[in-house]
Each structure stands twice: as structure tokens, then as C-alpha cells.
Design a protein around this motif. Structure first.
Motif, PDB file in Angstrom:
ATOM      1  N   LEU A  43      38.542   7.458  28.984  1.00  0.00           N
ATOM      2  CA  LEU A  43      38.724   6.678  27.754  1.00  0.00           C
ATOM      3  C   LEU A  43      37.441   5.969  27.353  1.00  0.00           C
ATOM      4  O   LEU A  43      37.062   5.979  26.177  1.00  0.00           O
ATOM      5  N   GLY A  44      36.762   5.381  28.321  1.00  0.00           N
ATOM      6  CA  GLY A  44      35.494   4.712  28.033  1.00  0.00           C
ATOM      7  C   GLY A  44      34.455   5.679  27.499  1.00  0.00           C
ATOM      8  O   GLY A  44      33.757   5.390  26.525  1.00  0.00           O
ATOM      9  N   ASN A  45      34.363   6.857  28.125  1.00  0.00           N
ATOM     10  CA  ASN A  45      33.408   7.856  27.659  1.00  0.00           C
ATOM     11  C   ASN A  45      33.791   8.408  26.291  1.00  0.00           C
ATOM     12  O   ASN A  45      32.922   8.694  25.471  1.00  0.00           O
ATOM     13  N   LEU A  46      35.090   8.547  26.030  1.00  0.00           N
ATOM     14  CA  LEU A  46      35.530   9.029  24.721  1.00  0.00           C
ATOM     15  C   LEU A  46      35.150   8.032  23.629  1.00  0.00           C
ATOM     16  O   LEU A  46      34.619   8.426  22.582  1.00  0.00           O
ATOM     17  N   ILE A  47      35.374   6.757  23.861  1.00  0.00           N
ATOM     18  CA  ILE A  47      35.041   5.733  22.868  1.00  0.00           C
ATOM     19  C   ILE A  47      33.536   5.695  22.621  1.00  0.00           C
ATOM     20  O   ILE A  47      33.080   5.671  21.472  1.00  0.00           O
ATOM     21  N   VAL A  48      32.758   5.717  23.700  1.00  0.00           N
ATOM     22  CA  VAL A  48      31.298   5.706  23.561  1.00  0.00           C
ATOM     23  C   VAL A  48      30.828   6.967  22.835  1.00  0.00           C
ATOM     24  O   VAL A  48      29.954   6.899  21.975  1.00  0.00           O
TER      25      VAL A  48
END
Length: 85
Positions: free
Chosen positions: A60-65
Motif C-alpha cells: 500500500l505504501g509503495n502503491l501510494i508513492v
């Protein structure tokens, strides 16, 4: 994208590029979406590591970034194209 395998990197990159394409009202193909998503994640994670000392963690963090990074790349591309026109 740290902690994510190559296949998942491509999937997250494609999804992030597609979401960024919809947010920015752009029209790219799937290959360009993958490139924008992956490059956006790499570049923005690098910037976050420089500024904050940490990068995104997890899917999720990588998707948002990746989405934010891809939106920035689309905006930069539009600015550069506007200058040459």
C-alpha cells in the motif's frame, strides 16, 4: 520498490500508472503506465529517503508513492512539452 518482487513491482507499477493516468486525465498505454508507475515509485522513494531518511514500506505504501510519483512525472512531462511547443 523495496520488499516487493519483480512481478509485483510490474503489477503495482501498472496499477499506479493507470490510477495516475485517470487522476491527471492523460491517455497512455499499459506499457507507459508500467514505466511511469515504476519510475514514479523509484524517484519519489529516493526523494523521501533524502528528505525523511526513510522510504515507503509494503504494498500500500509503495502503491501510494508510485501514484504520486507517476502524477509528478506526468505533470513534468506536460510542462516540458509546453515549453517546446
Amino acid at each position: 520498490m523495496t520488499g516487493v518482487g519483480w512481478i509485483m513491482t510490474i503489477i503495482v507499477g501498472a496499477l499506479a500508472g493507470w490510477i495516475a493516468e485517470k487522476i491527471m486525465k492523460a491517455d497512455h498505454g499499459i506499457f507507459m503506465n508500467i514505466i511511469l508507475g515504476i519510475l514514479g515509485a523509484v524517484i519519489l522513494n529516493w526523494i523521501l529517503a533524502l528528505v525523511l531518511g526513510a522510504s515507503a514500506v509494503g504494498l500500500l505504501g509503495n502503491l501510494i508513492v508510485a501514484i504520486v510519483g507517476a502524477c509528478l512525472l506526468i505533470a513534468i512531462g506536460r510542462m516540458m512539452r509546453g515549453r517546446h511547443a
